[in-house]
Write a protein that holds these residues in place. Structure first.
Motif, PDB file in Angstrom:
ATOM      1  N   GLU A   1     -43.132  12.689   9.999  1.00 21.53           N
ATOM      2  CA  GLU A   1     -41.686  12.501   9.937  1.00 21.53           C
ATOM      3  C   GLU A   1     -41.240  12.636   8.494  1.00 21.53           C
ATOM      4  O   GLU A   1     -41.794  11.974   7.609  1.00 21.53           O
ATOM      5  CB  GLU A   1     -41.281  11.100  10.426  1.00 21.53           C
ATOM      6  CG  GLU A   1     -40.860  11.042  11.880  1.00 21.53           C
ATOM      7  CD  GLU A   1     -41.949  10.529  12.777  1.00 21.53           C
ATOM      8  OE1 GLU A   1     -42.854   9.849  12.241  1.00 21.53           O
ATOM      9  OE2 GLU A   1     -41.919  10.820  13.987  1.00 21.53           O
TER      10      GLU A   1
ATOM     11  N   GLY B   1     -49.970   4.584  14.764  1.00 19.94           N
ATOM     12  CA  GLY B   1     -50.947   5.625  15.056  1.00 19.94           C
ATOM     13  C   GLY B   1     -52.203   5.493  14.204  1.00 19.94           C
ATOM     14  O   GLY B   1     -53.273   5.943  14.587  1.00 19.94           O
TER      15      GLY B   1
ATOM     16  N   GLU C   1     -53.365   5.409  18.400  1.00 18.79           N
ATOM     17  CA  GLU C   1     -54.319   6.507  18.549  1.00 18.79           C
ATOM     18  C   GLU C   1     -54.887   6.499  19.979  1.00 18.79           C
ATOM     19  O   GLU C   1     -55.042   7.553  20.603  1.00 18.79           O
ATOM     20  CB  GLU C   1     -55.436   6.245  17.537  1.00 18.79           C
ATOM     21  CG  GLU C   1     -56.321   7.383  17.205  1.00 18.79           C
ATOM     22  CD  GLU C   1     -57.375   6.930  16.174  1.00 18.79           C
ATOM     23  OE1 GLU C   1     -57.247   5.844  15.565  1.00 18.79           O
ATOM     24  OE2 GLU C   1     -58.350   7.674  16.012  1.00 18.79           O
TER      25      GLU C   1
ATOM     26  N   PHE D   1     -53.411   5.274  22.667  1.00 15.90           N
ATOM     27  CA  PHE D   1     -52.330   5.767  23.544  1.00 15.90           C
ATOM     28  C   PHE D   1     -52.289   7.299  23.501  1.00 15.90           C
ATOM     29  O   PHE D   1     -52.179   7.961  24.537  1.00 15.90           O
ATOM     30  CB  PHE D   1     -50.976   5.202  23.095  1.00 15.90           C
ATOM     31  CG  PHE D   1     -50.592   3.902  23.770  1.00 15.90           C
ATOM     32  CD1 PHE D   1     -49.939   3.899  24.990  1.00 15.90           C
ATOM     33  CD2 PHE D   1     -50.883   2.688  23.177  1.00 15.90           C
ATOM     34  CE1 PHE D   1     -49.579   2.718  25.618  1.00 15.90           C
ATOM     35  CE2 PHE D   1     -50.528   1.483  23.793  1.00 15.90           C
ATOM     36  CZ  PHE D   1     -49.873   1.499  25.016  1.00 15.90           C
ATOM     37  N   ASP D   2     -52.356   7.845  22.289  1.00 14.49           N
ATOM     38  CA  ASP D   2     -52.244   9.300  22.131  1.00 14.49           C
ATOM     39  C   ASP D   2     -53.415  10.024  22.794  1.00 14.49           C
ATOM     40  O   ASP D   2     -53.245  11.065  23.437  1.00 14.49           O
ATOM     41  CB  ASP D   2     -52.156   9.669  20.638  1.00 14.49           C
ATOM     42  CG  ASP D   2     -50.861   9.167  20.007  1.00 14.49           C
ATOM     43  OD1 ASP D   2     -49.895   8.912  20.743  1.00 14.49           O
ATOM     44  OD2 ASP D   2     -50.826   9.030  18.766  1.00 14.49           O
TER      45      ASP D   2
ATOM     46  N   GLY E   1     -47.844   7.910  23.089  1.00  8.04           N
ATOM     47  CA  GLY E   1     -47.373   6.541  23.324  1.00  8.04           C
ATOM     48  C   GLY E   1     -46.136   6.458  24.205  1.00  8.04           C
ATOM     49  O   GLY E   1     -46.159   5.821  25.268  1.00  8.04           O
TER      50      GLY E   1
ATOM     51  N   GLY F   1     -45.143   1.899  15.102  1.00  8.98           N
ATOM     52  CA  GLY F   1     -44.688   2.724  16.218  1.00  8.98           C
ATOM     53  C   GLY F   1     -44.941   2.131  17.596  1.00  8.98           C
ATOM     54  O   GLY F   1     -44.085   2.197  18.478  1.00  8.98           O
TER      55      GLY F   1
ATOM     56  N   ALA G   1     -42.612  -0.212  19.542  1.00  9.81           N
ATOM     57  CA  ALA G   1     -41.488   0.275  20.363  1.00  9.81           C
ATOM     58  C   ALA G   1     -41.831   0.191  21.846  1.00  9.81           C
ATOM     59  O   ALA G   1     -40.972   0.388  22.700  1.00  9.81           O
ATOM     60  CB  ALA G   1     -41.161   1.719  19.981  1.00  9.81           C
ATOM     61  N   ASN G   2     -43.095  -0.115  22.169  1.00  5.14           N
ATOM     62  CA  ASN G   2     -43.532  -0.157  23.572  1.00  5.14           C
ATOM     63  C   ASN G   2     -42.872  -1.317  24.330  1.00  5.14           C
ATOM     64  O   ASN G   2     -43.062  -2.485  23.974  1.00  5.14           O
ATOM     65  CB  ASN G   2     -45.069  -0.314  23.615  1.00  5.14           C
ATOM     66  CG  ASN G   2     -45.600  -0.305  25.030  1.00  5.14           C
ATOM     67  OD1 ASN G   2     -45.540  -1.294  25.736  1.00  5.14           O
ATOM     68  ND2 ASN G   2     -46.101   0.838  25.446  1.00  5.14           N
TER      69      ASN G   2
HETATM   70  O1  KG4 Z   1     -45.596   3.927  12.929  1.00  4.72           O
HETATM   71  P1  KG4 Z   1     -45.648   5.278  13.535  1.00  4.72           P
HETATM   72  O2  KG4 Z   1     -44.347   5.987  13.818  1.00  4.72           O
HETATM   73  O3  KG4 Z   1     -46.525   6.243  12.662  1.00  4.72           O
HETATM   74  C1  KG4 Z   1     -47.696   5.801  12.032  1.00  4.72           C
HETATM   75  O4  KG4 Z   1     -47.575   5.188  10.942  1.00  4.72           O
HETATM   76  O5  KG4 Z   1     -48.770   6.001  12.665  1.00  4.72           O
HETATM   77  O6  KG4 Z   1     -46.497   5.146  14.886  1.00  4.72           O
HETATM   78  C2  KG4 Z   1     -46.755   6.267  15.691  1.00  4.72           C
HETATM   79  C3  KG4 Z   1     -47.586   5.811  16.876  1.00  4.72           C
HETATM   80  C4  KG4 Z   1     -48.086   6.962  17.742  1.00  4.72           C
HETATM   81  O7  KG4 Z   1     -49.455   6.769  18.024  1.00  4.72           O
HETATM   82  C5  KG4 Z   1     -47.221   6.845  19.006  1.00  4.72           C
HETATM   83  O8  KG4 Z   1     -47.857   7.341  20.158  1.00  4.72           O
HETATM   84  C6  KG4 Z   1     -47.035   5.343  19.064  1.00  4.72           C
HETATM   85  O9  KG4 Z   1     -46.805   4.955  17.725  1.00  4.72           O
HETATM   86  N1  KG4 Z   1     -45.867   4.961  19.904  1.00  4.72           N
HETATM   87  C7  KG4 Z   1     -45.988   4.268  21.048  1.00  4.72           C
HETATM   88  C8  KG4 Z   1     -44.696   4.170  21.587  1.00  4.72           C
HETATM   89  N2  KG4 Z   1     -43.820   4.798  20.743  1.00  4.72           N
HETATM   90  C9  KG4 Z   1     -44.577   5.289  19.709  1.00  4.72           C
HETATM   91  N3  KG4 Z   1     -47.063   3.721  21.642  1.00  4.72           N
HETATM   92  C10 KG4 Z   1     -46.880   3.076  22.813  1.00  4.72           C
HETATM   93  N4  KG4 Z   1     -45.671   2.961  23.411  1.00  4.72           N
HETATM   94  C11 KG4 Z   1     -44.559   3.484  22.840  1.00  4.72           C
HETATM   95  N5  KG4 Z   1     -43.381   3.357  23.448  1.00  4.72           N
END
Ligand code: KG4
Ligand code: ZN
Length: 357
Positions: free
Chosen positions: A12, A137, A164, A166-167, A180, A270, A273-274
Motif C-alpha cells: 500500500e 500479514g 499469512e 488466512f492468505d 483474509g 490488518g 478488521a476481521n
Molecule cells: O496490517 P496489514 O494491512 O499489512 C501488514 O502489515 O501485513 O495486514 C494485512 C493482512 C493480510 O494478511 C490480510 O489477509 C489480513 O491482514 N486481513 C484480514 C482481514 N482483512 C485483512 N484477515 C482476516 N480477516 C479480515 N477481514
C-alpha cells in the motif's frame, strides 16, 4: 502541529495529514491488490516499482484532501521498517528528498508502533497501560504498551503470522487475494463448528503463537476430500479455520491480561478488521470485565494516519539526516534491542523504548 505521514512498507502506498496528533485531515491509501492478485501474493519487485510511480501523486492527493500546502507542514513521518526493503526505500528516500528541498524535518517510525498506536486515531482511546494484539500479514504479537514510547513484547508467532495463514488458506481454497477478507466473507455462510481444526496452545501459559499447524490441517483436509472425489464445503472450511485462529488469538490475549493485570485491550493490524475476531474479543473481554478498544477497520489495515500519529509522539527526534536506512525485521519491545534475537521481555519486564532512527 501538522504531520504528513508516509507509508510504503508492503503493498500500500499511503499518505496522511494529521493535526495535533488526533485529527485526521486526510488519509489516502493506494492499494496494489489488482497488481499482485494474479500471483496470489505480493511480488516485492513489482511492489517497489509501483510505489515509485504512486508516491508523489498519493502525497499530493493527501495534501489536497487536507486542504493544506507543503509550506504548512511542520514535520514528515515515514515508515522505516519492518517490511519489504525495496518498498520501504521508496518511502524513506522520497521523504529524505522532500525534507532536503523543503527543510521540513522528518522522523522515522516503526510500522508496528504505528499499528500499536492506531487506536489513538479513534475518539475513544484507552488509558495506559494497555495490551495490544497486533495481527497482520507479517506479525502476530502481544505487546504491553506502557506509554507512547515504551512497549514490551509478551508473545509472538513462532512461524506463520495470522494474516499469512488466512492468505495461504485462501490460496489453497482458490479464493481471491488478499485472502483474509475473502475467507472472512465466505465464513459468514459456513458453520464454525463443522470441522475441528487444531488449536496450538503451546506449552503452559505460553503467550506465543503458532499457525503453521492449522494451515497444514486445512491443506490435509482439502487433499483428503479431493482424493475421495468429494466436493469441498468451502464456507464450512473458512468458518472452522477462522474460528480456530480467532479462539487462540483471543484466549492468549486474555491470558496475557491475567498475567499482567492490565485491563485494557487493543486490537491492531490488518487481521483486526476481521468481524469474528472483533466480536469474539469484545464478548470474551466483557465477560472478564476488561475494556476492549477496536480501531475502525480502515485504521487496522495499513495506512499512513497511524504513521503520522506515531511520528507526532516522537517528533523531538526529527532529523534531516540523509544516511538513515530501512530495516526489514522488527526488534520492537525486546530487551536485547537486536534484530533477529529471539529473547524478549516477559510481563515483569520494564519495557523498552521504540527503536530509534
Ligand atoms: O496490517 P496489514 O494491512 O499489512 C501488514 O502489515 O501485513 O495486514 C494485512 C493482512 C493480510 O494478511 C490480510 O489477509 C489480513 O491482514 N486481513 C484480514 C482481514 N482483512 C485483512 N484477515 C482476516 N480477516 C479480515 N477481514
Ligand atoms: Zn501493517
Amino acid at each position: 502541529m501538522l504531520i504528513l505521514g508516509i507509508e510504503s512498507s508492503c503493498d500500500e502506498t499511503a499518505a496522511a495529514v494529521l493535526r495535533d496528533g488526533r485529527e485526521v485531515l486526510a488519509s489516502v491509501v493506494n492499494s496494489q491488490i489488482a497488481l499482485h492478485s494474479p500471483y496470489g501474493g505480493v511480488v516485492p519487485e513489482l511492489a517497489s516499482r509501483n510505489h515509485l510511480e504512486n508516491i508523489e501523486p498519493v502525497v499530493q492527493a493527501a495534501l489536497t484532501q487536507a486542504g493544506v500546502s507543503l509550506r504548512e507542514i511542520d514535520g514528515l513521518a515515514v515508515t522505516q521498517g519492518p517490511g519489504l526493503v525495496g518498498s520501504l526505500l521508496v518511502g524513506l528516500s522520497f521523504t529524505k528528498a522532500l525534507s532536503a528541498v523543503t527543510t521540513i524535518p522528518y522522523v522515522c517510525v516503526d510500522h508496528i508502533v504505528g499499528h500499536l498506536l492506531s487506536i489513538f486515531l479513534e475518539k475513544e482511546a484507552p488509558p495506559f497501560p494497555y495490551l495490544a494484539l497486533v495481527v497482520s500479514g507479517g506479525h502476530s504479537s502481544i505487546f504491553r504498551v506502557a506509554d507512547y514510547s515504551t512497549c514490551t513484547l509478551l508473545g509472538r508467532t513462532k512461524d506463520d503470522a495470522a494474516g499469512e495463514a488466512f492468505d495461504k488458506v485462501a490460496k489453497l481454497l482458490g479464493l481471491p487475494y488478499p485472502g483474509g477478507p475473502a475467507v472472512s466473507a465466505t465464513a459468514r455462510q459456513g458453520d464454525r463448528q463443522a470441522i475441528d481444526f487444531p488449536r496450538a496452545w503451546l506449552e503452559g501459559e505460553s503467550l506465543d503463537f503458532s499457525f503453521s499447524g492449522v494451515k497444514t490441517a486445512v491443506a490435509n483436509y482439502v487433499a483428503q476430500r479431493k482424493a475421495r472425489g468429494e466436493t469441498l464445503p468451502i464456507p464450512d472450511i473458512c468458518a472452522s479455520f477462522q474460528e480456530a485462529v480467532v479462539e487462540v488469538l483471543v484466549e492468549k490475549t486474555l491470558t496475557a491480561a491475567r498475567a499482567t493485570g492490565v485491563r485494557n485491550l487493543v486490537l491492531a493490524g490488518g487481521v483486526a478488521a476481521n468481524p469474528r475476531l472483533r466480536e469474539h474479543l469484545r464478548e470474551r473481554g466483557a465477560a472478564r470485565g476488561l475494556q476492549v478498544y477496536l480501531p475502525l477497520p480502515e485504521y487496522c489495515t495499513d495506512n499512513a494516519a497511524m504513521i503520522a500519529l506515531a511520528g507526532h509522539h516522537r517528533f523531538h527526534e526529527a532529523t534531516r539526516a540523509l544516511d538513515t536506512d530501512v530495516y526489514s525485521r522488527s526488534h520492537l519491545g525486546r530487551p536485547s534491542g537486536k534484530p533477529g534475537k529471539h529473547s524478549y521481555g516477559g510481563p515483569t519486564d520494564g519495557g523498552r523504548p521504540w527503536p530509534c532512527c
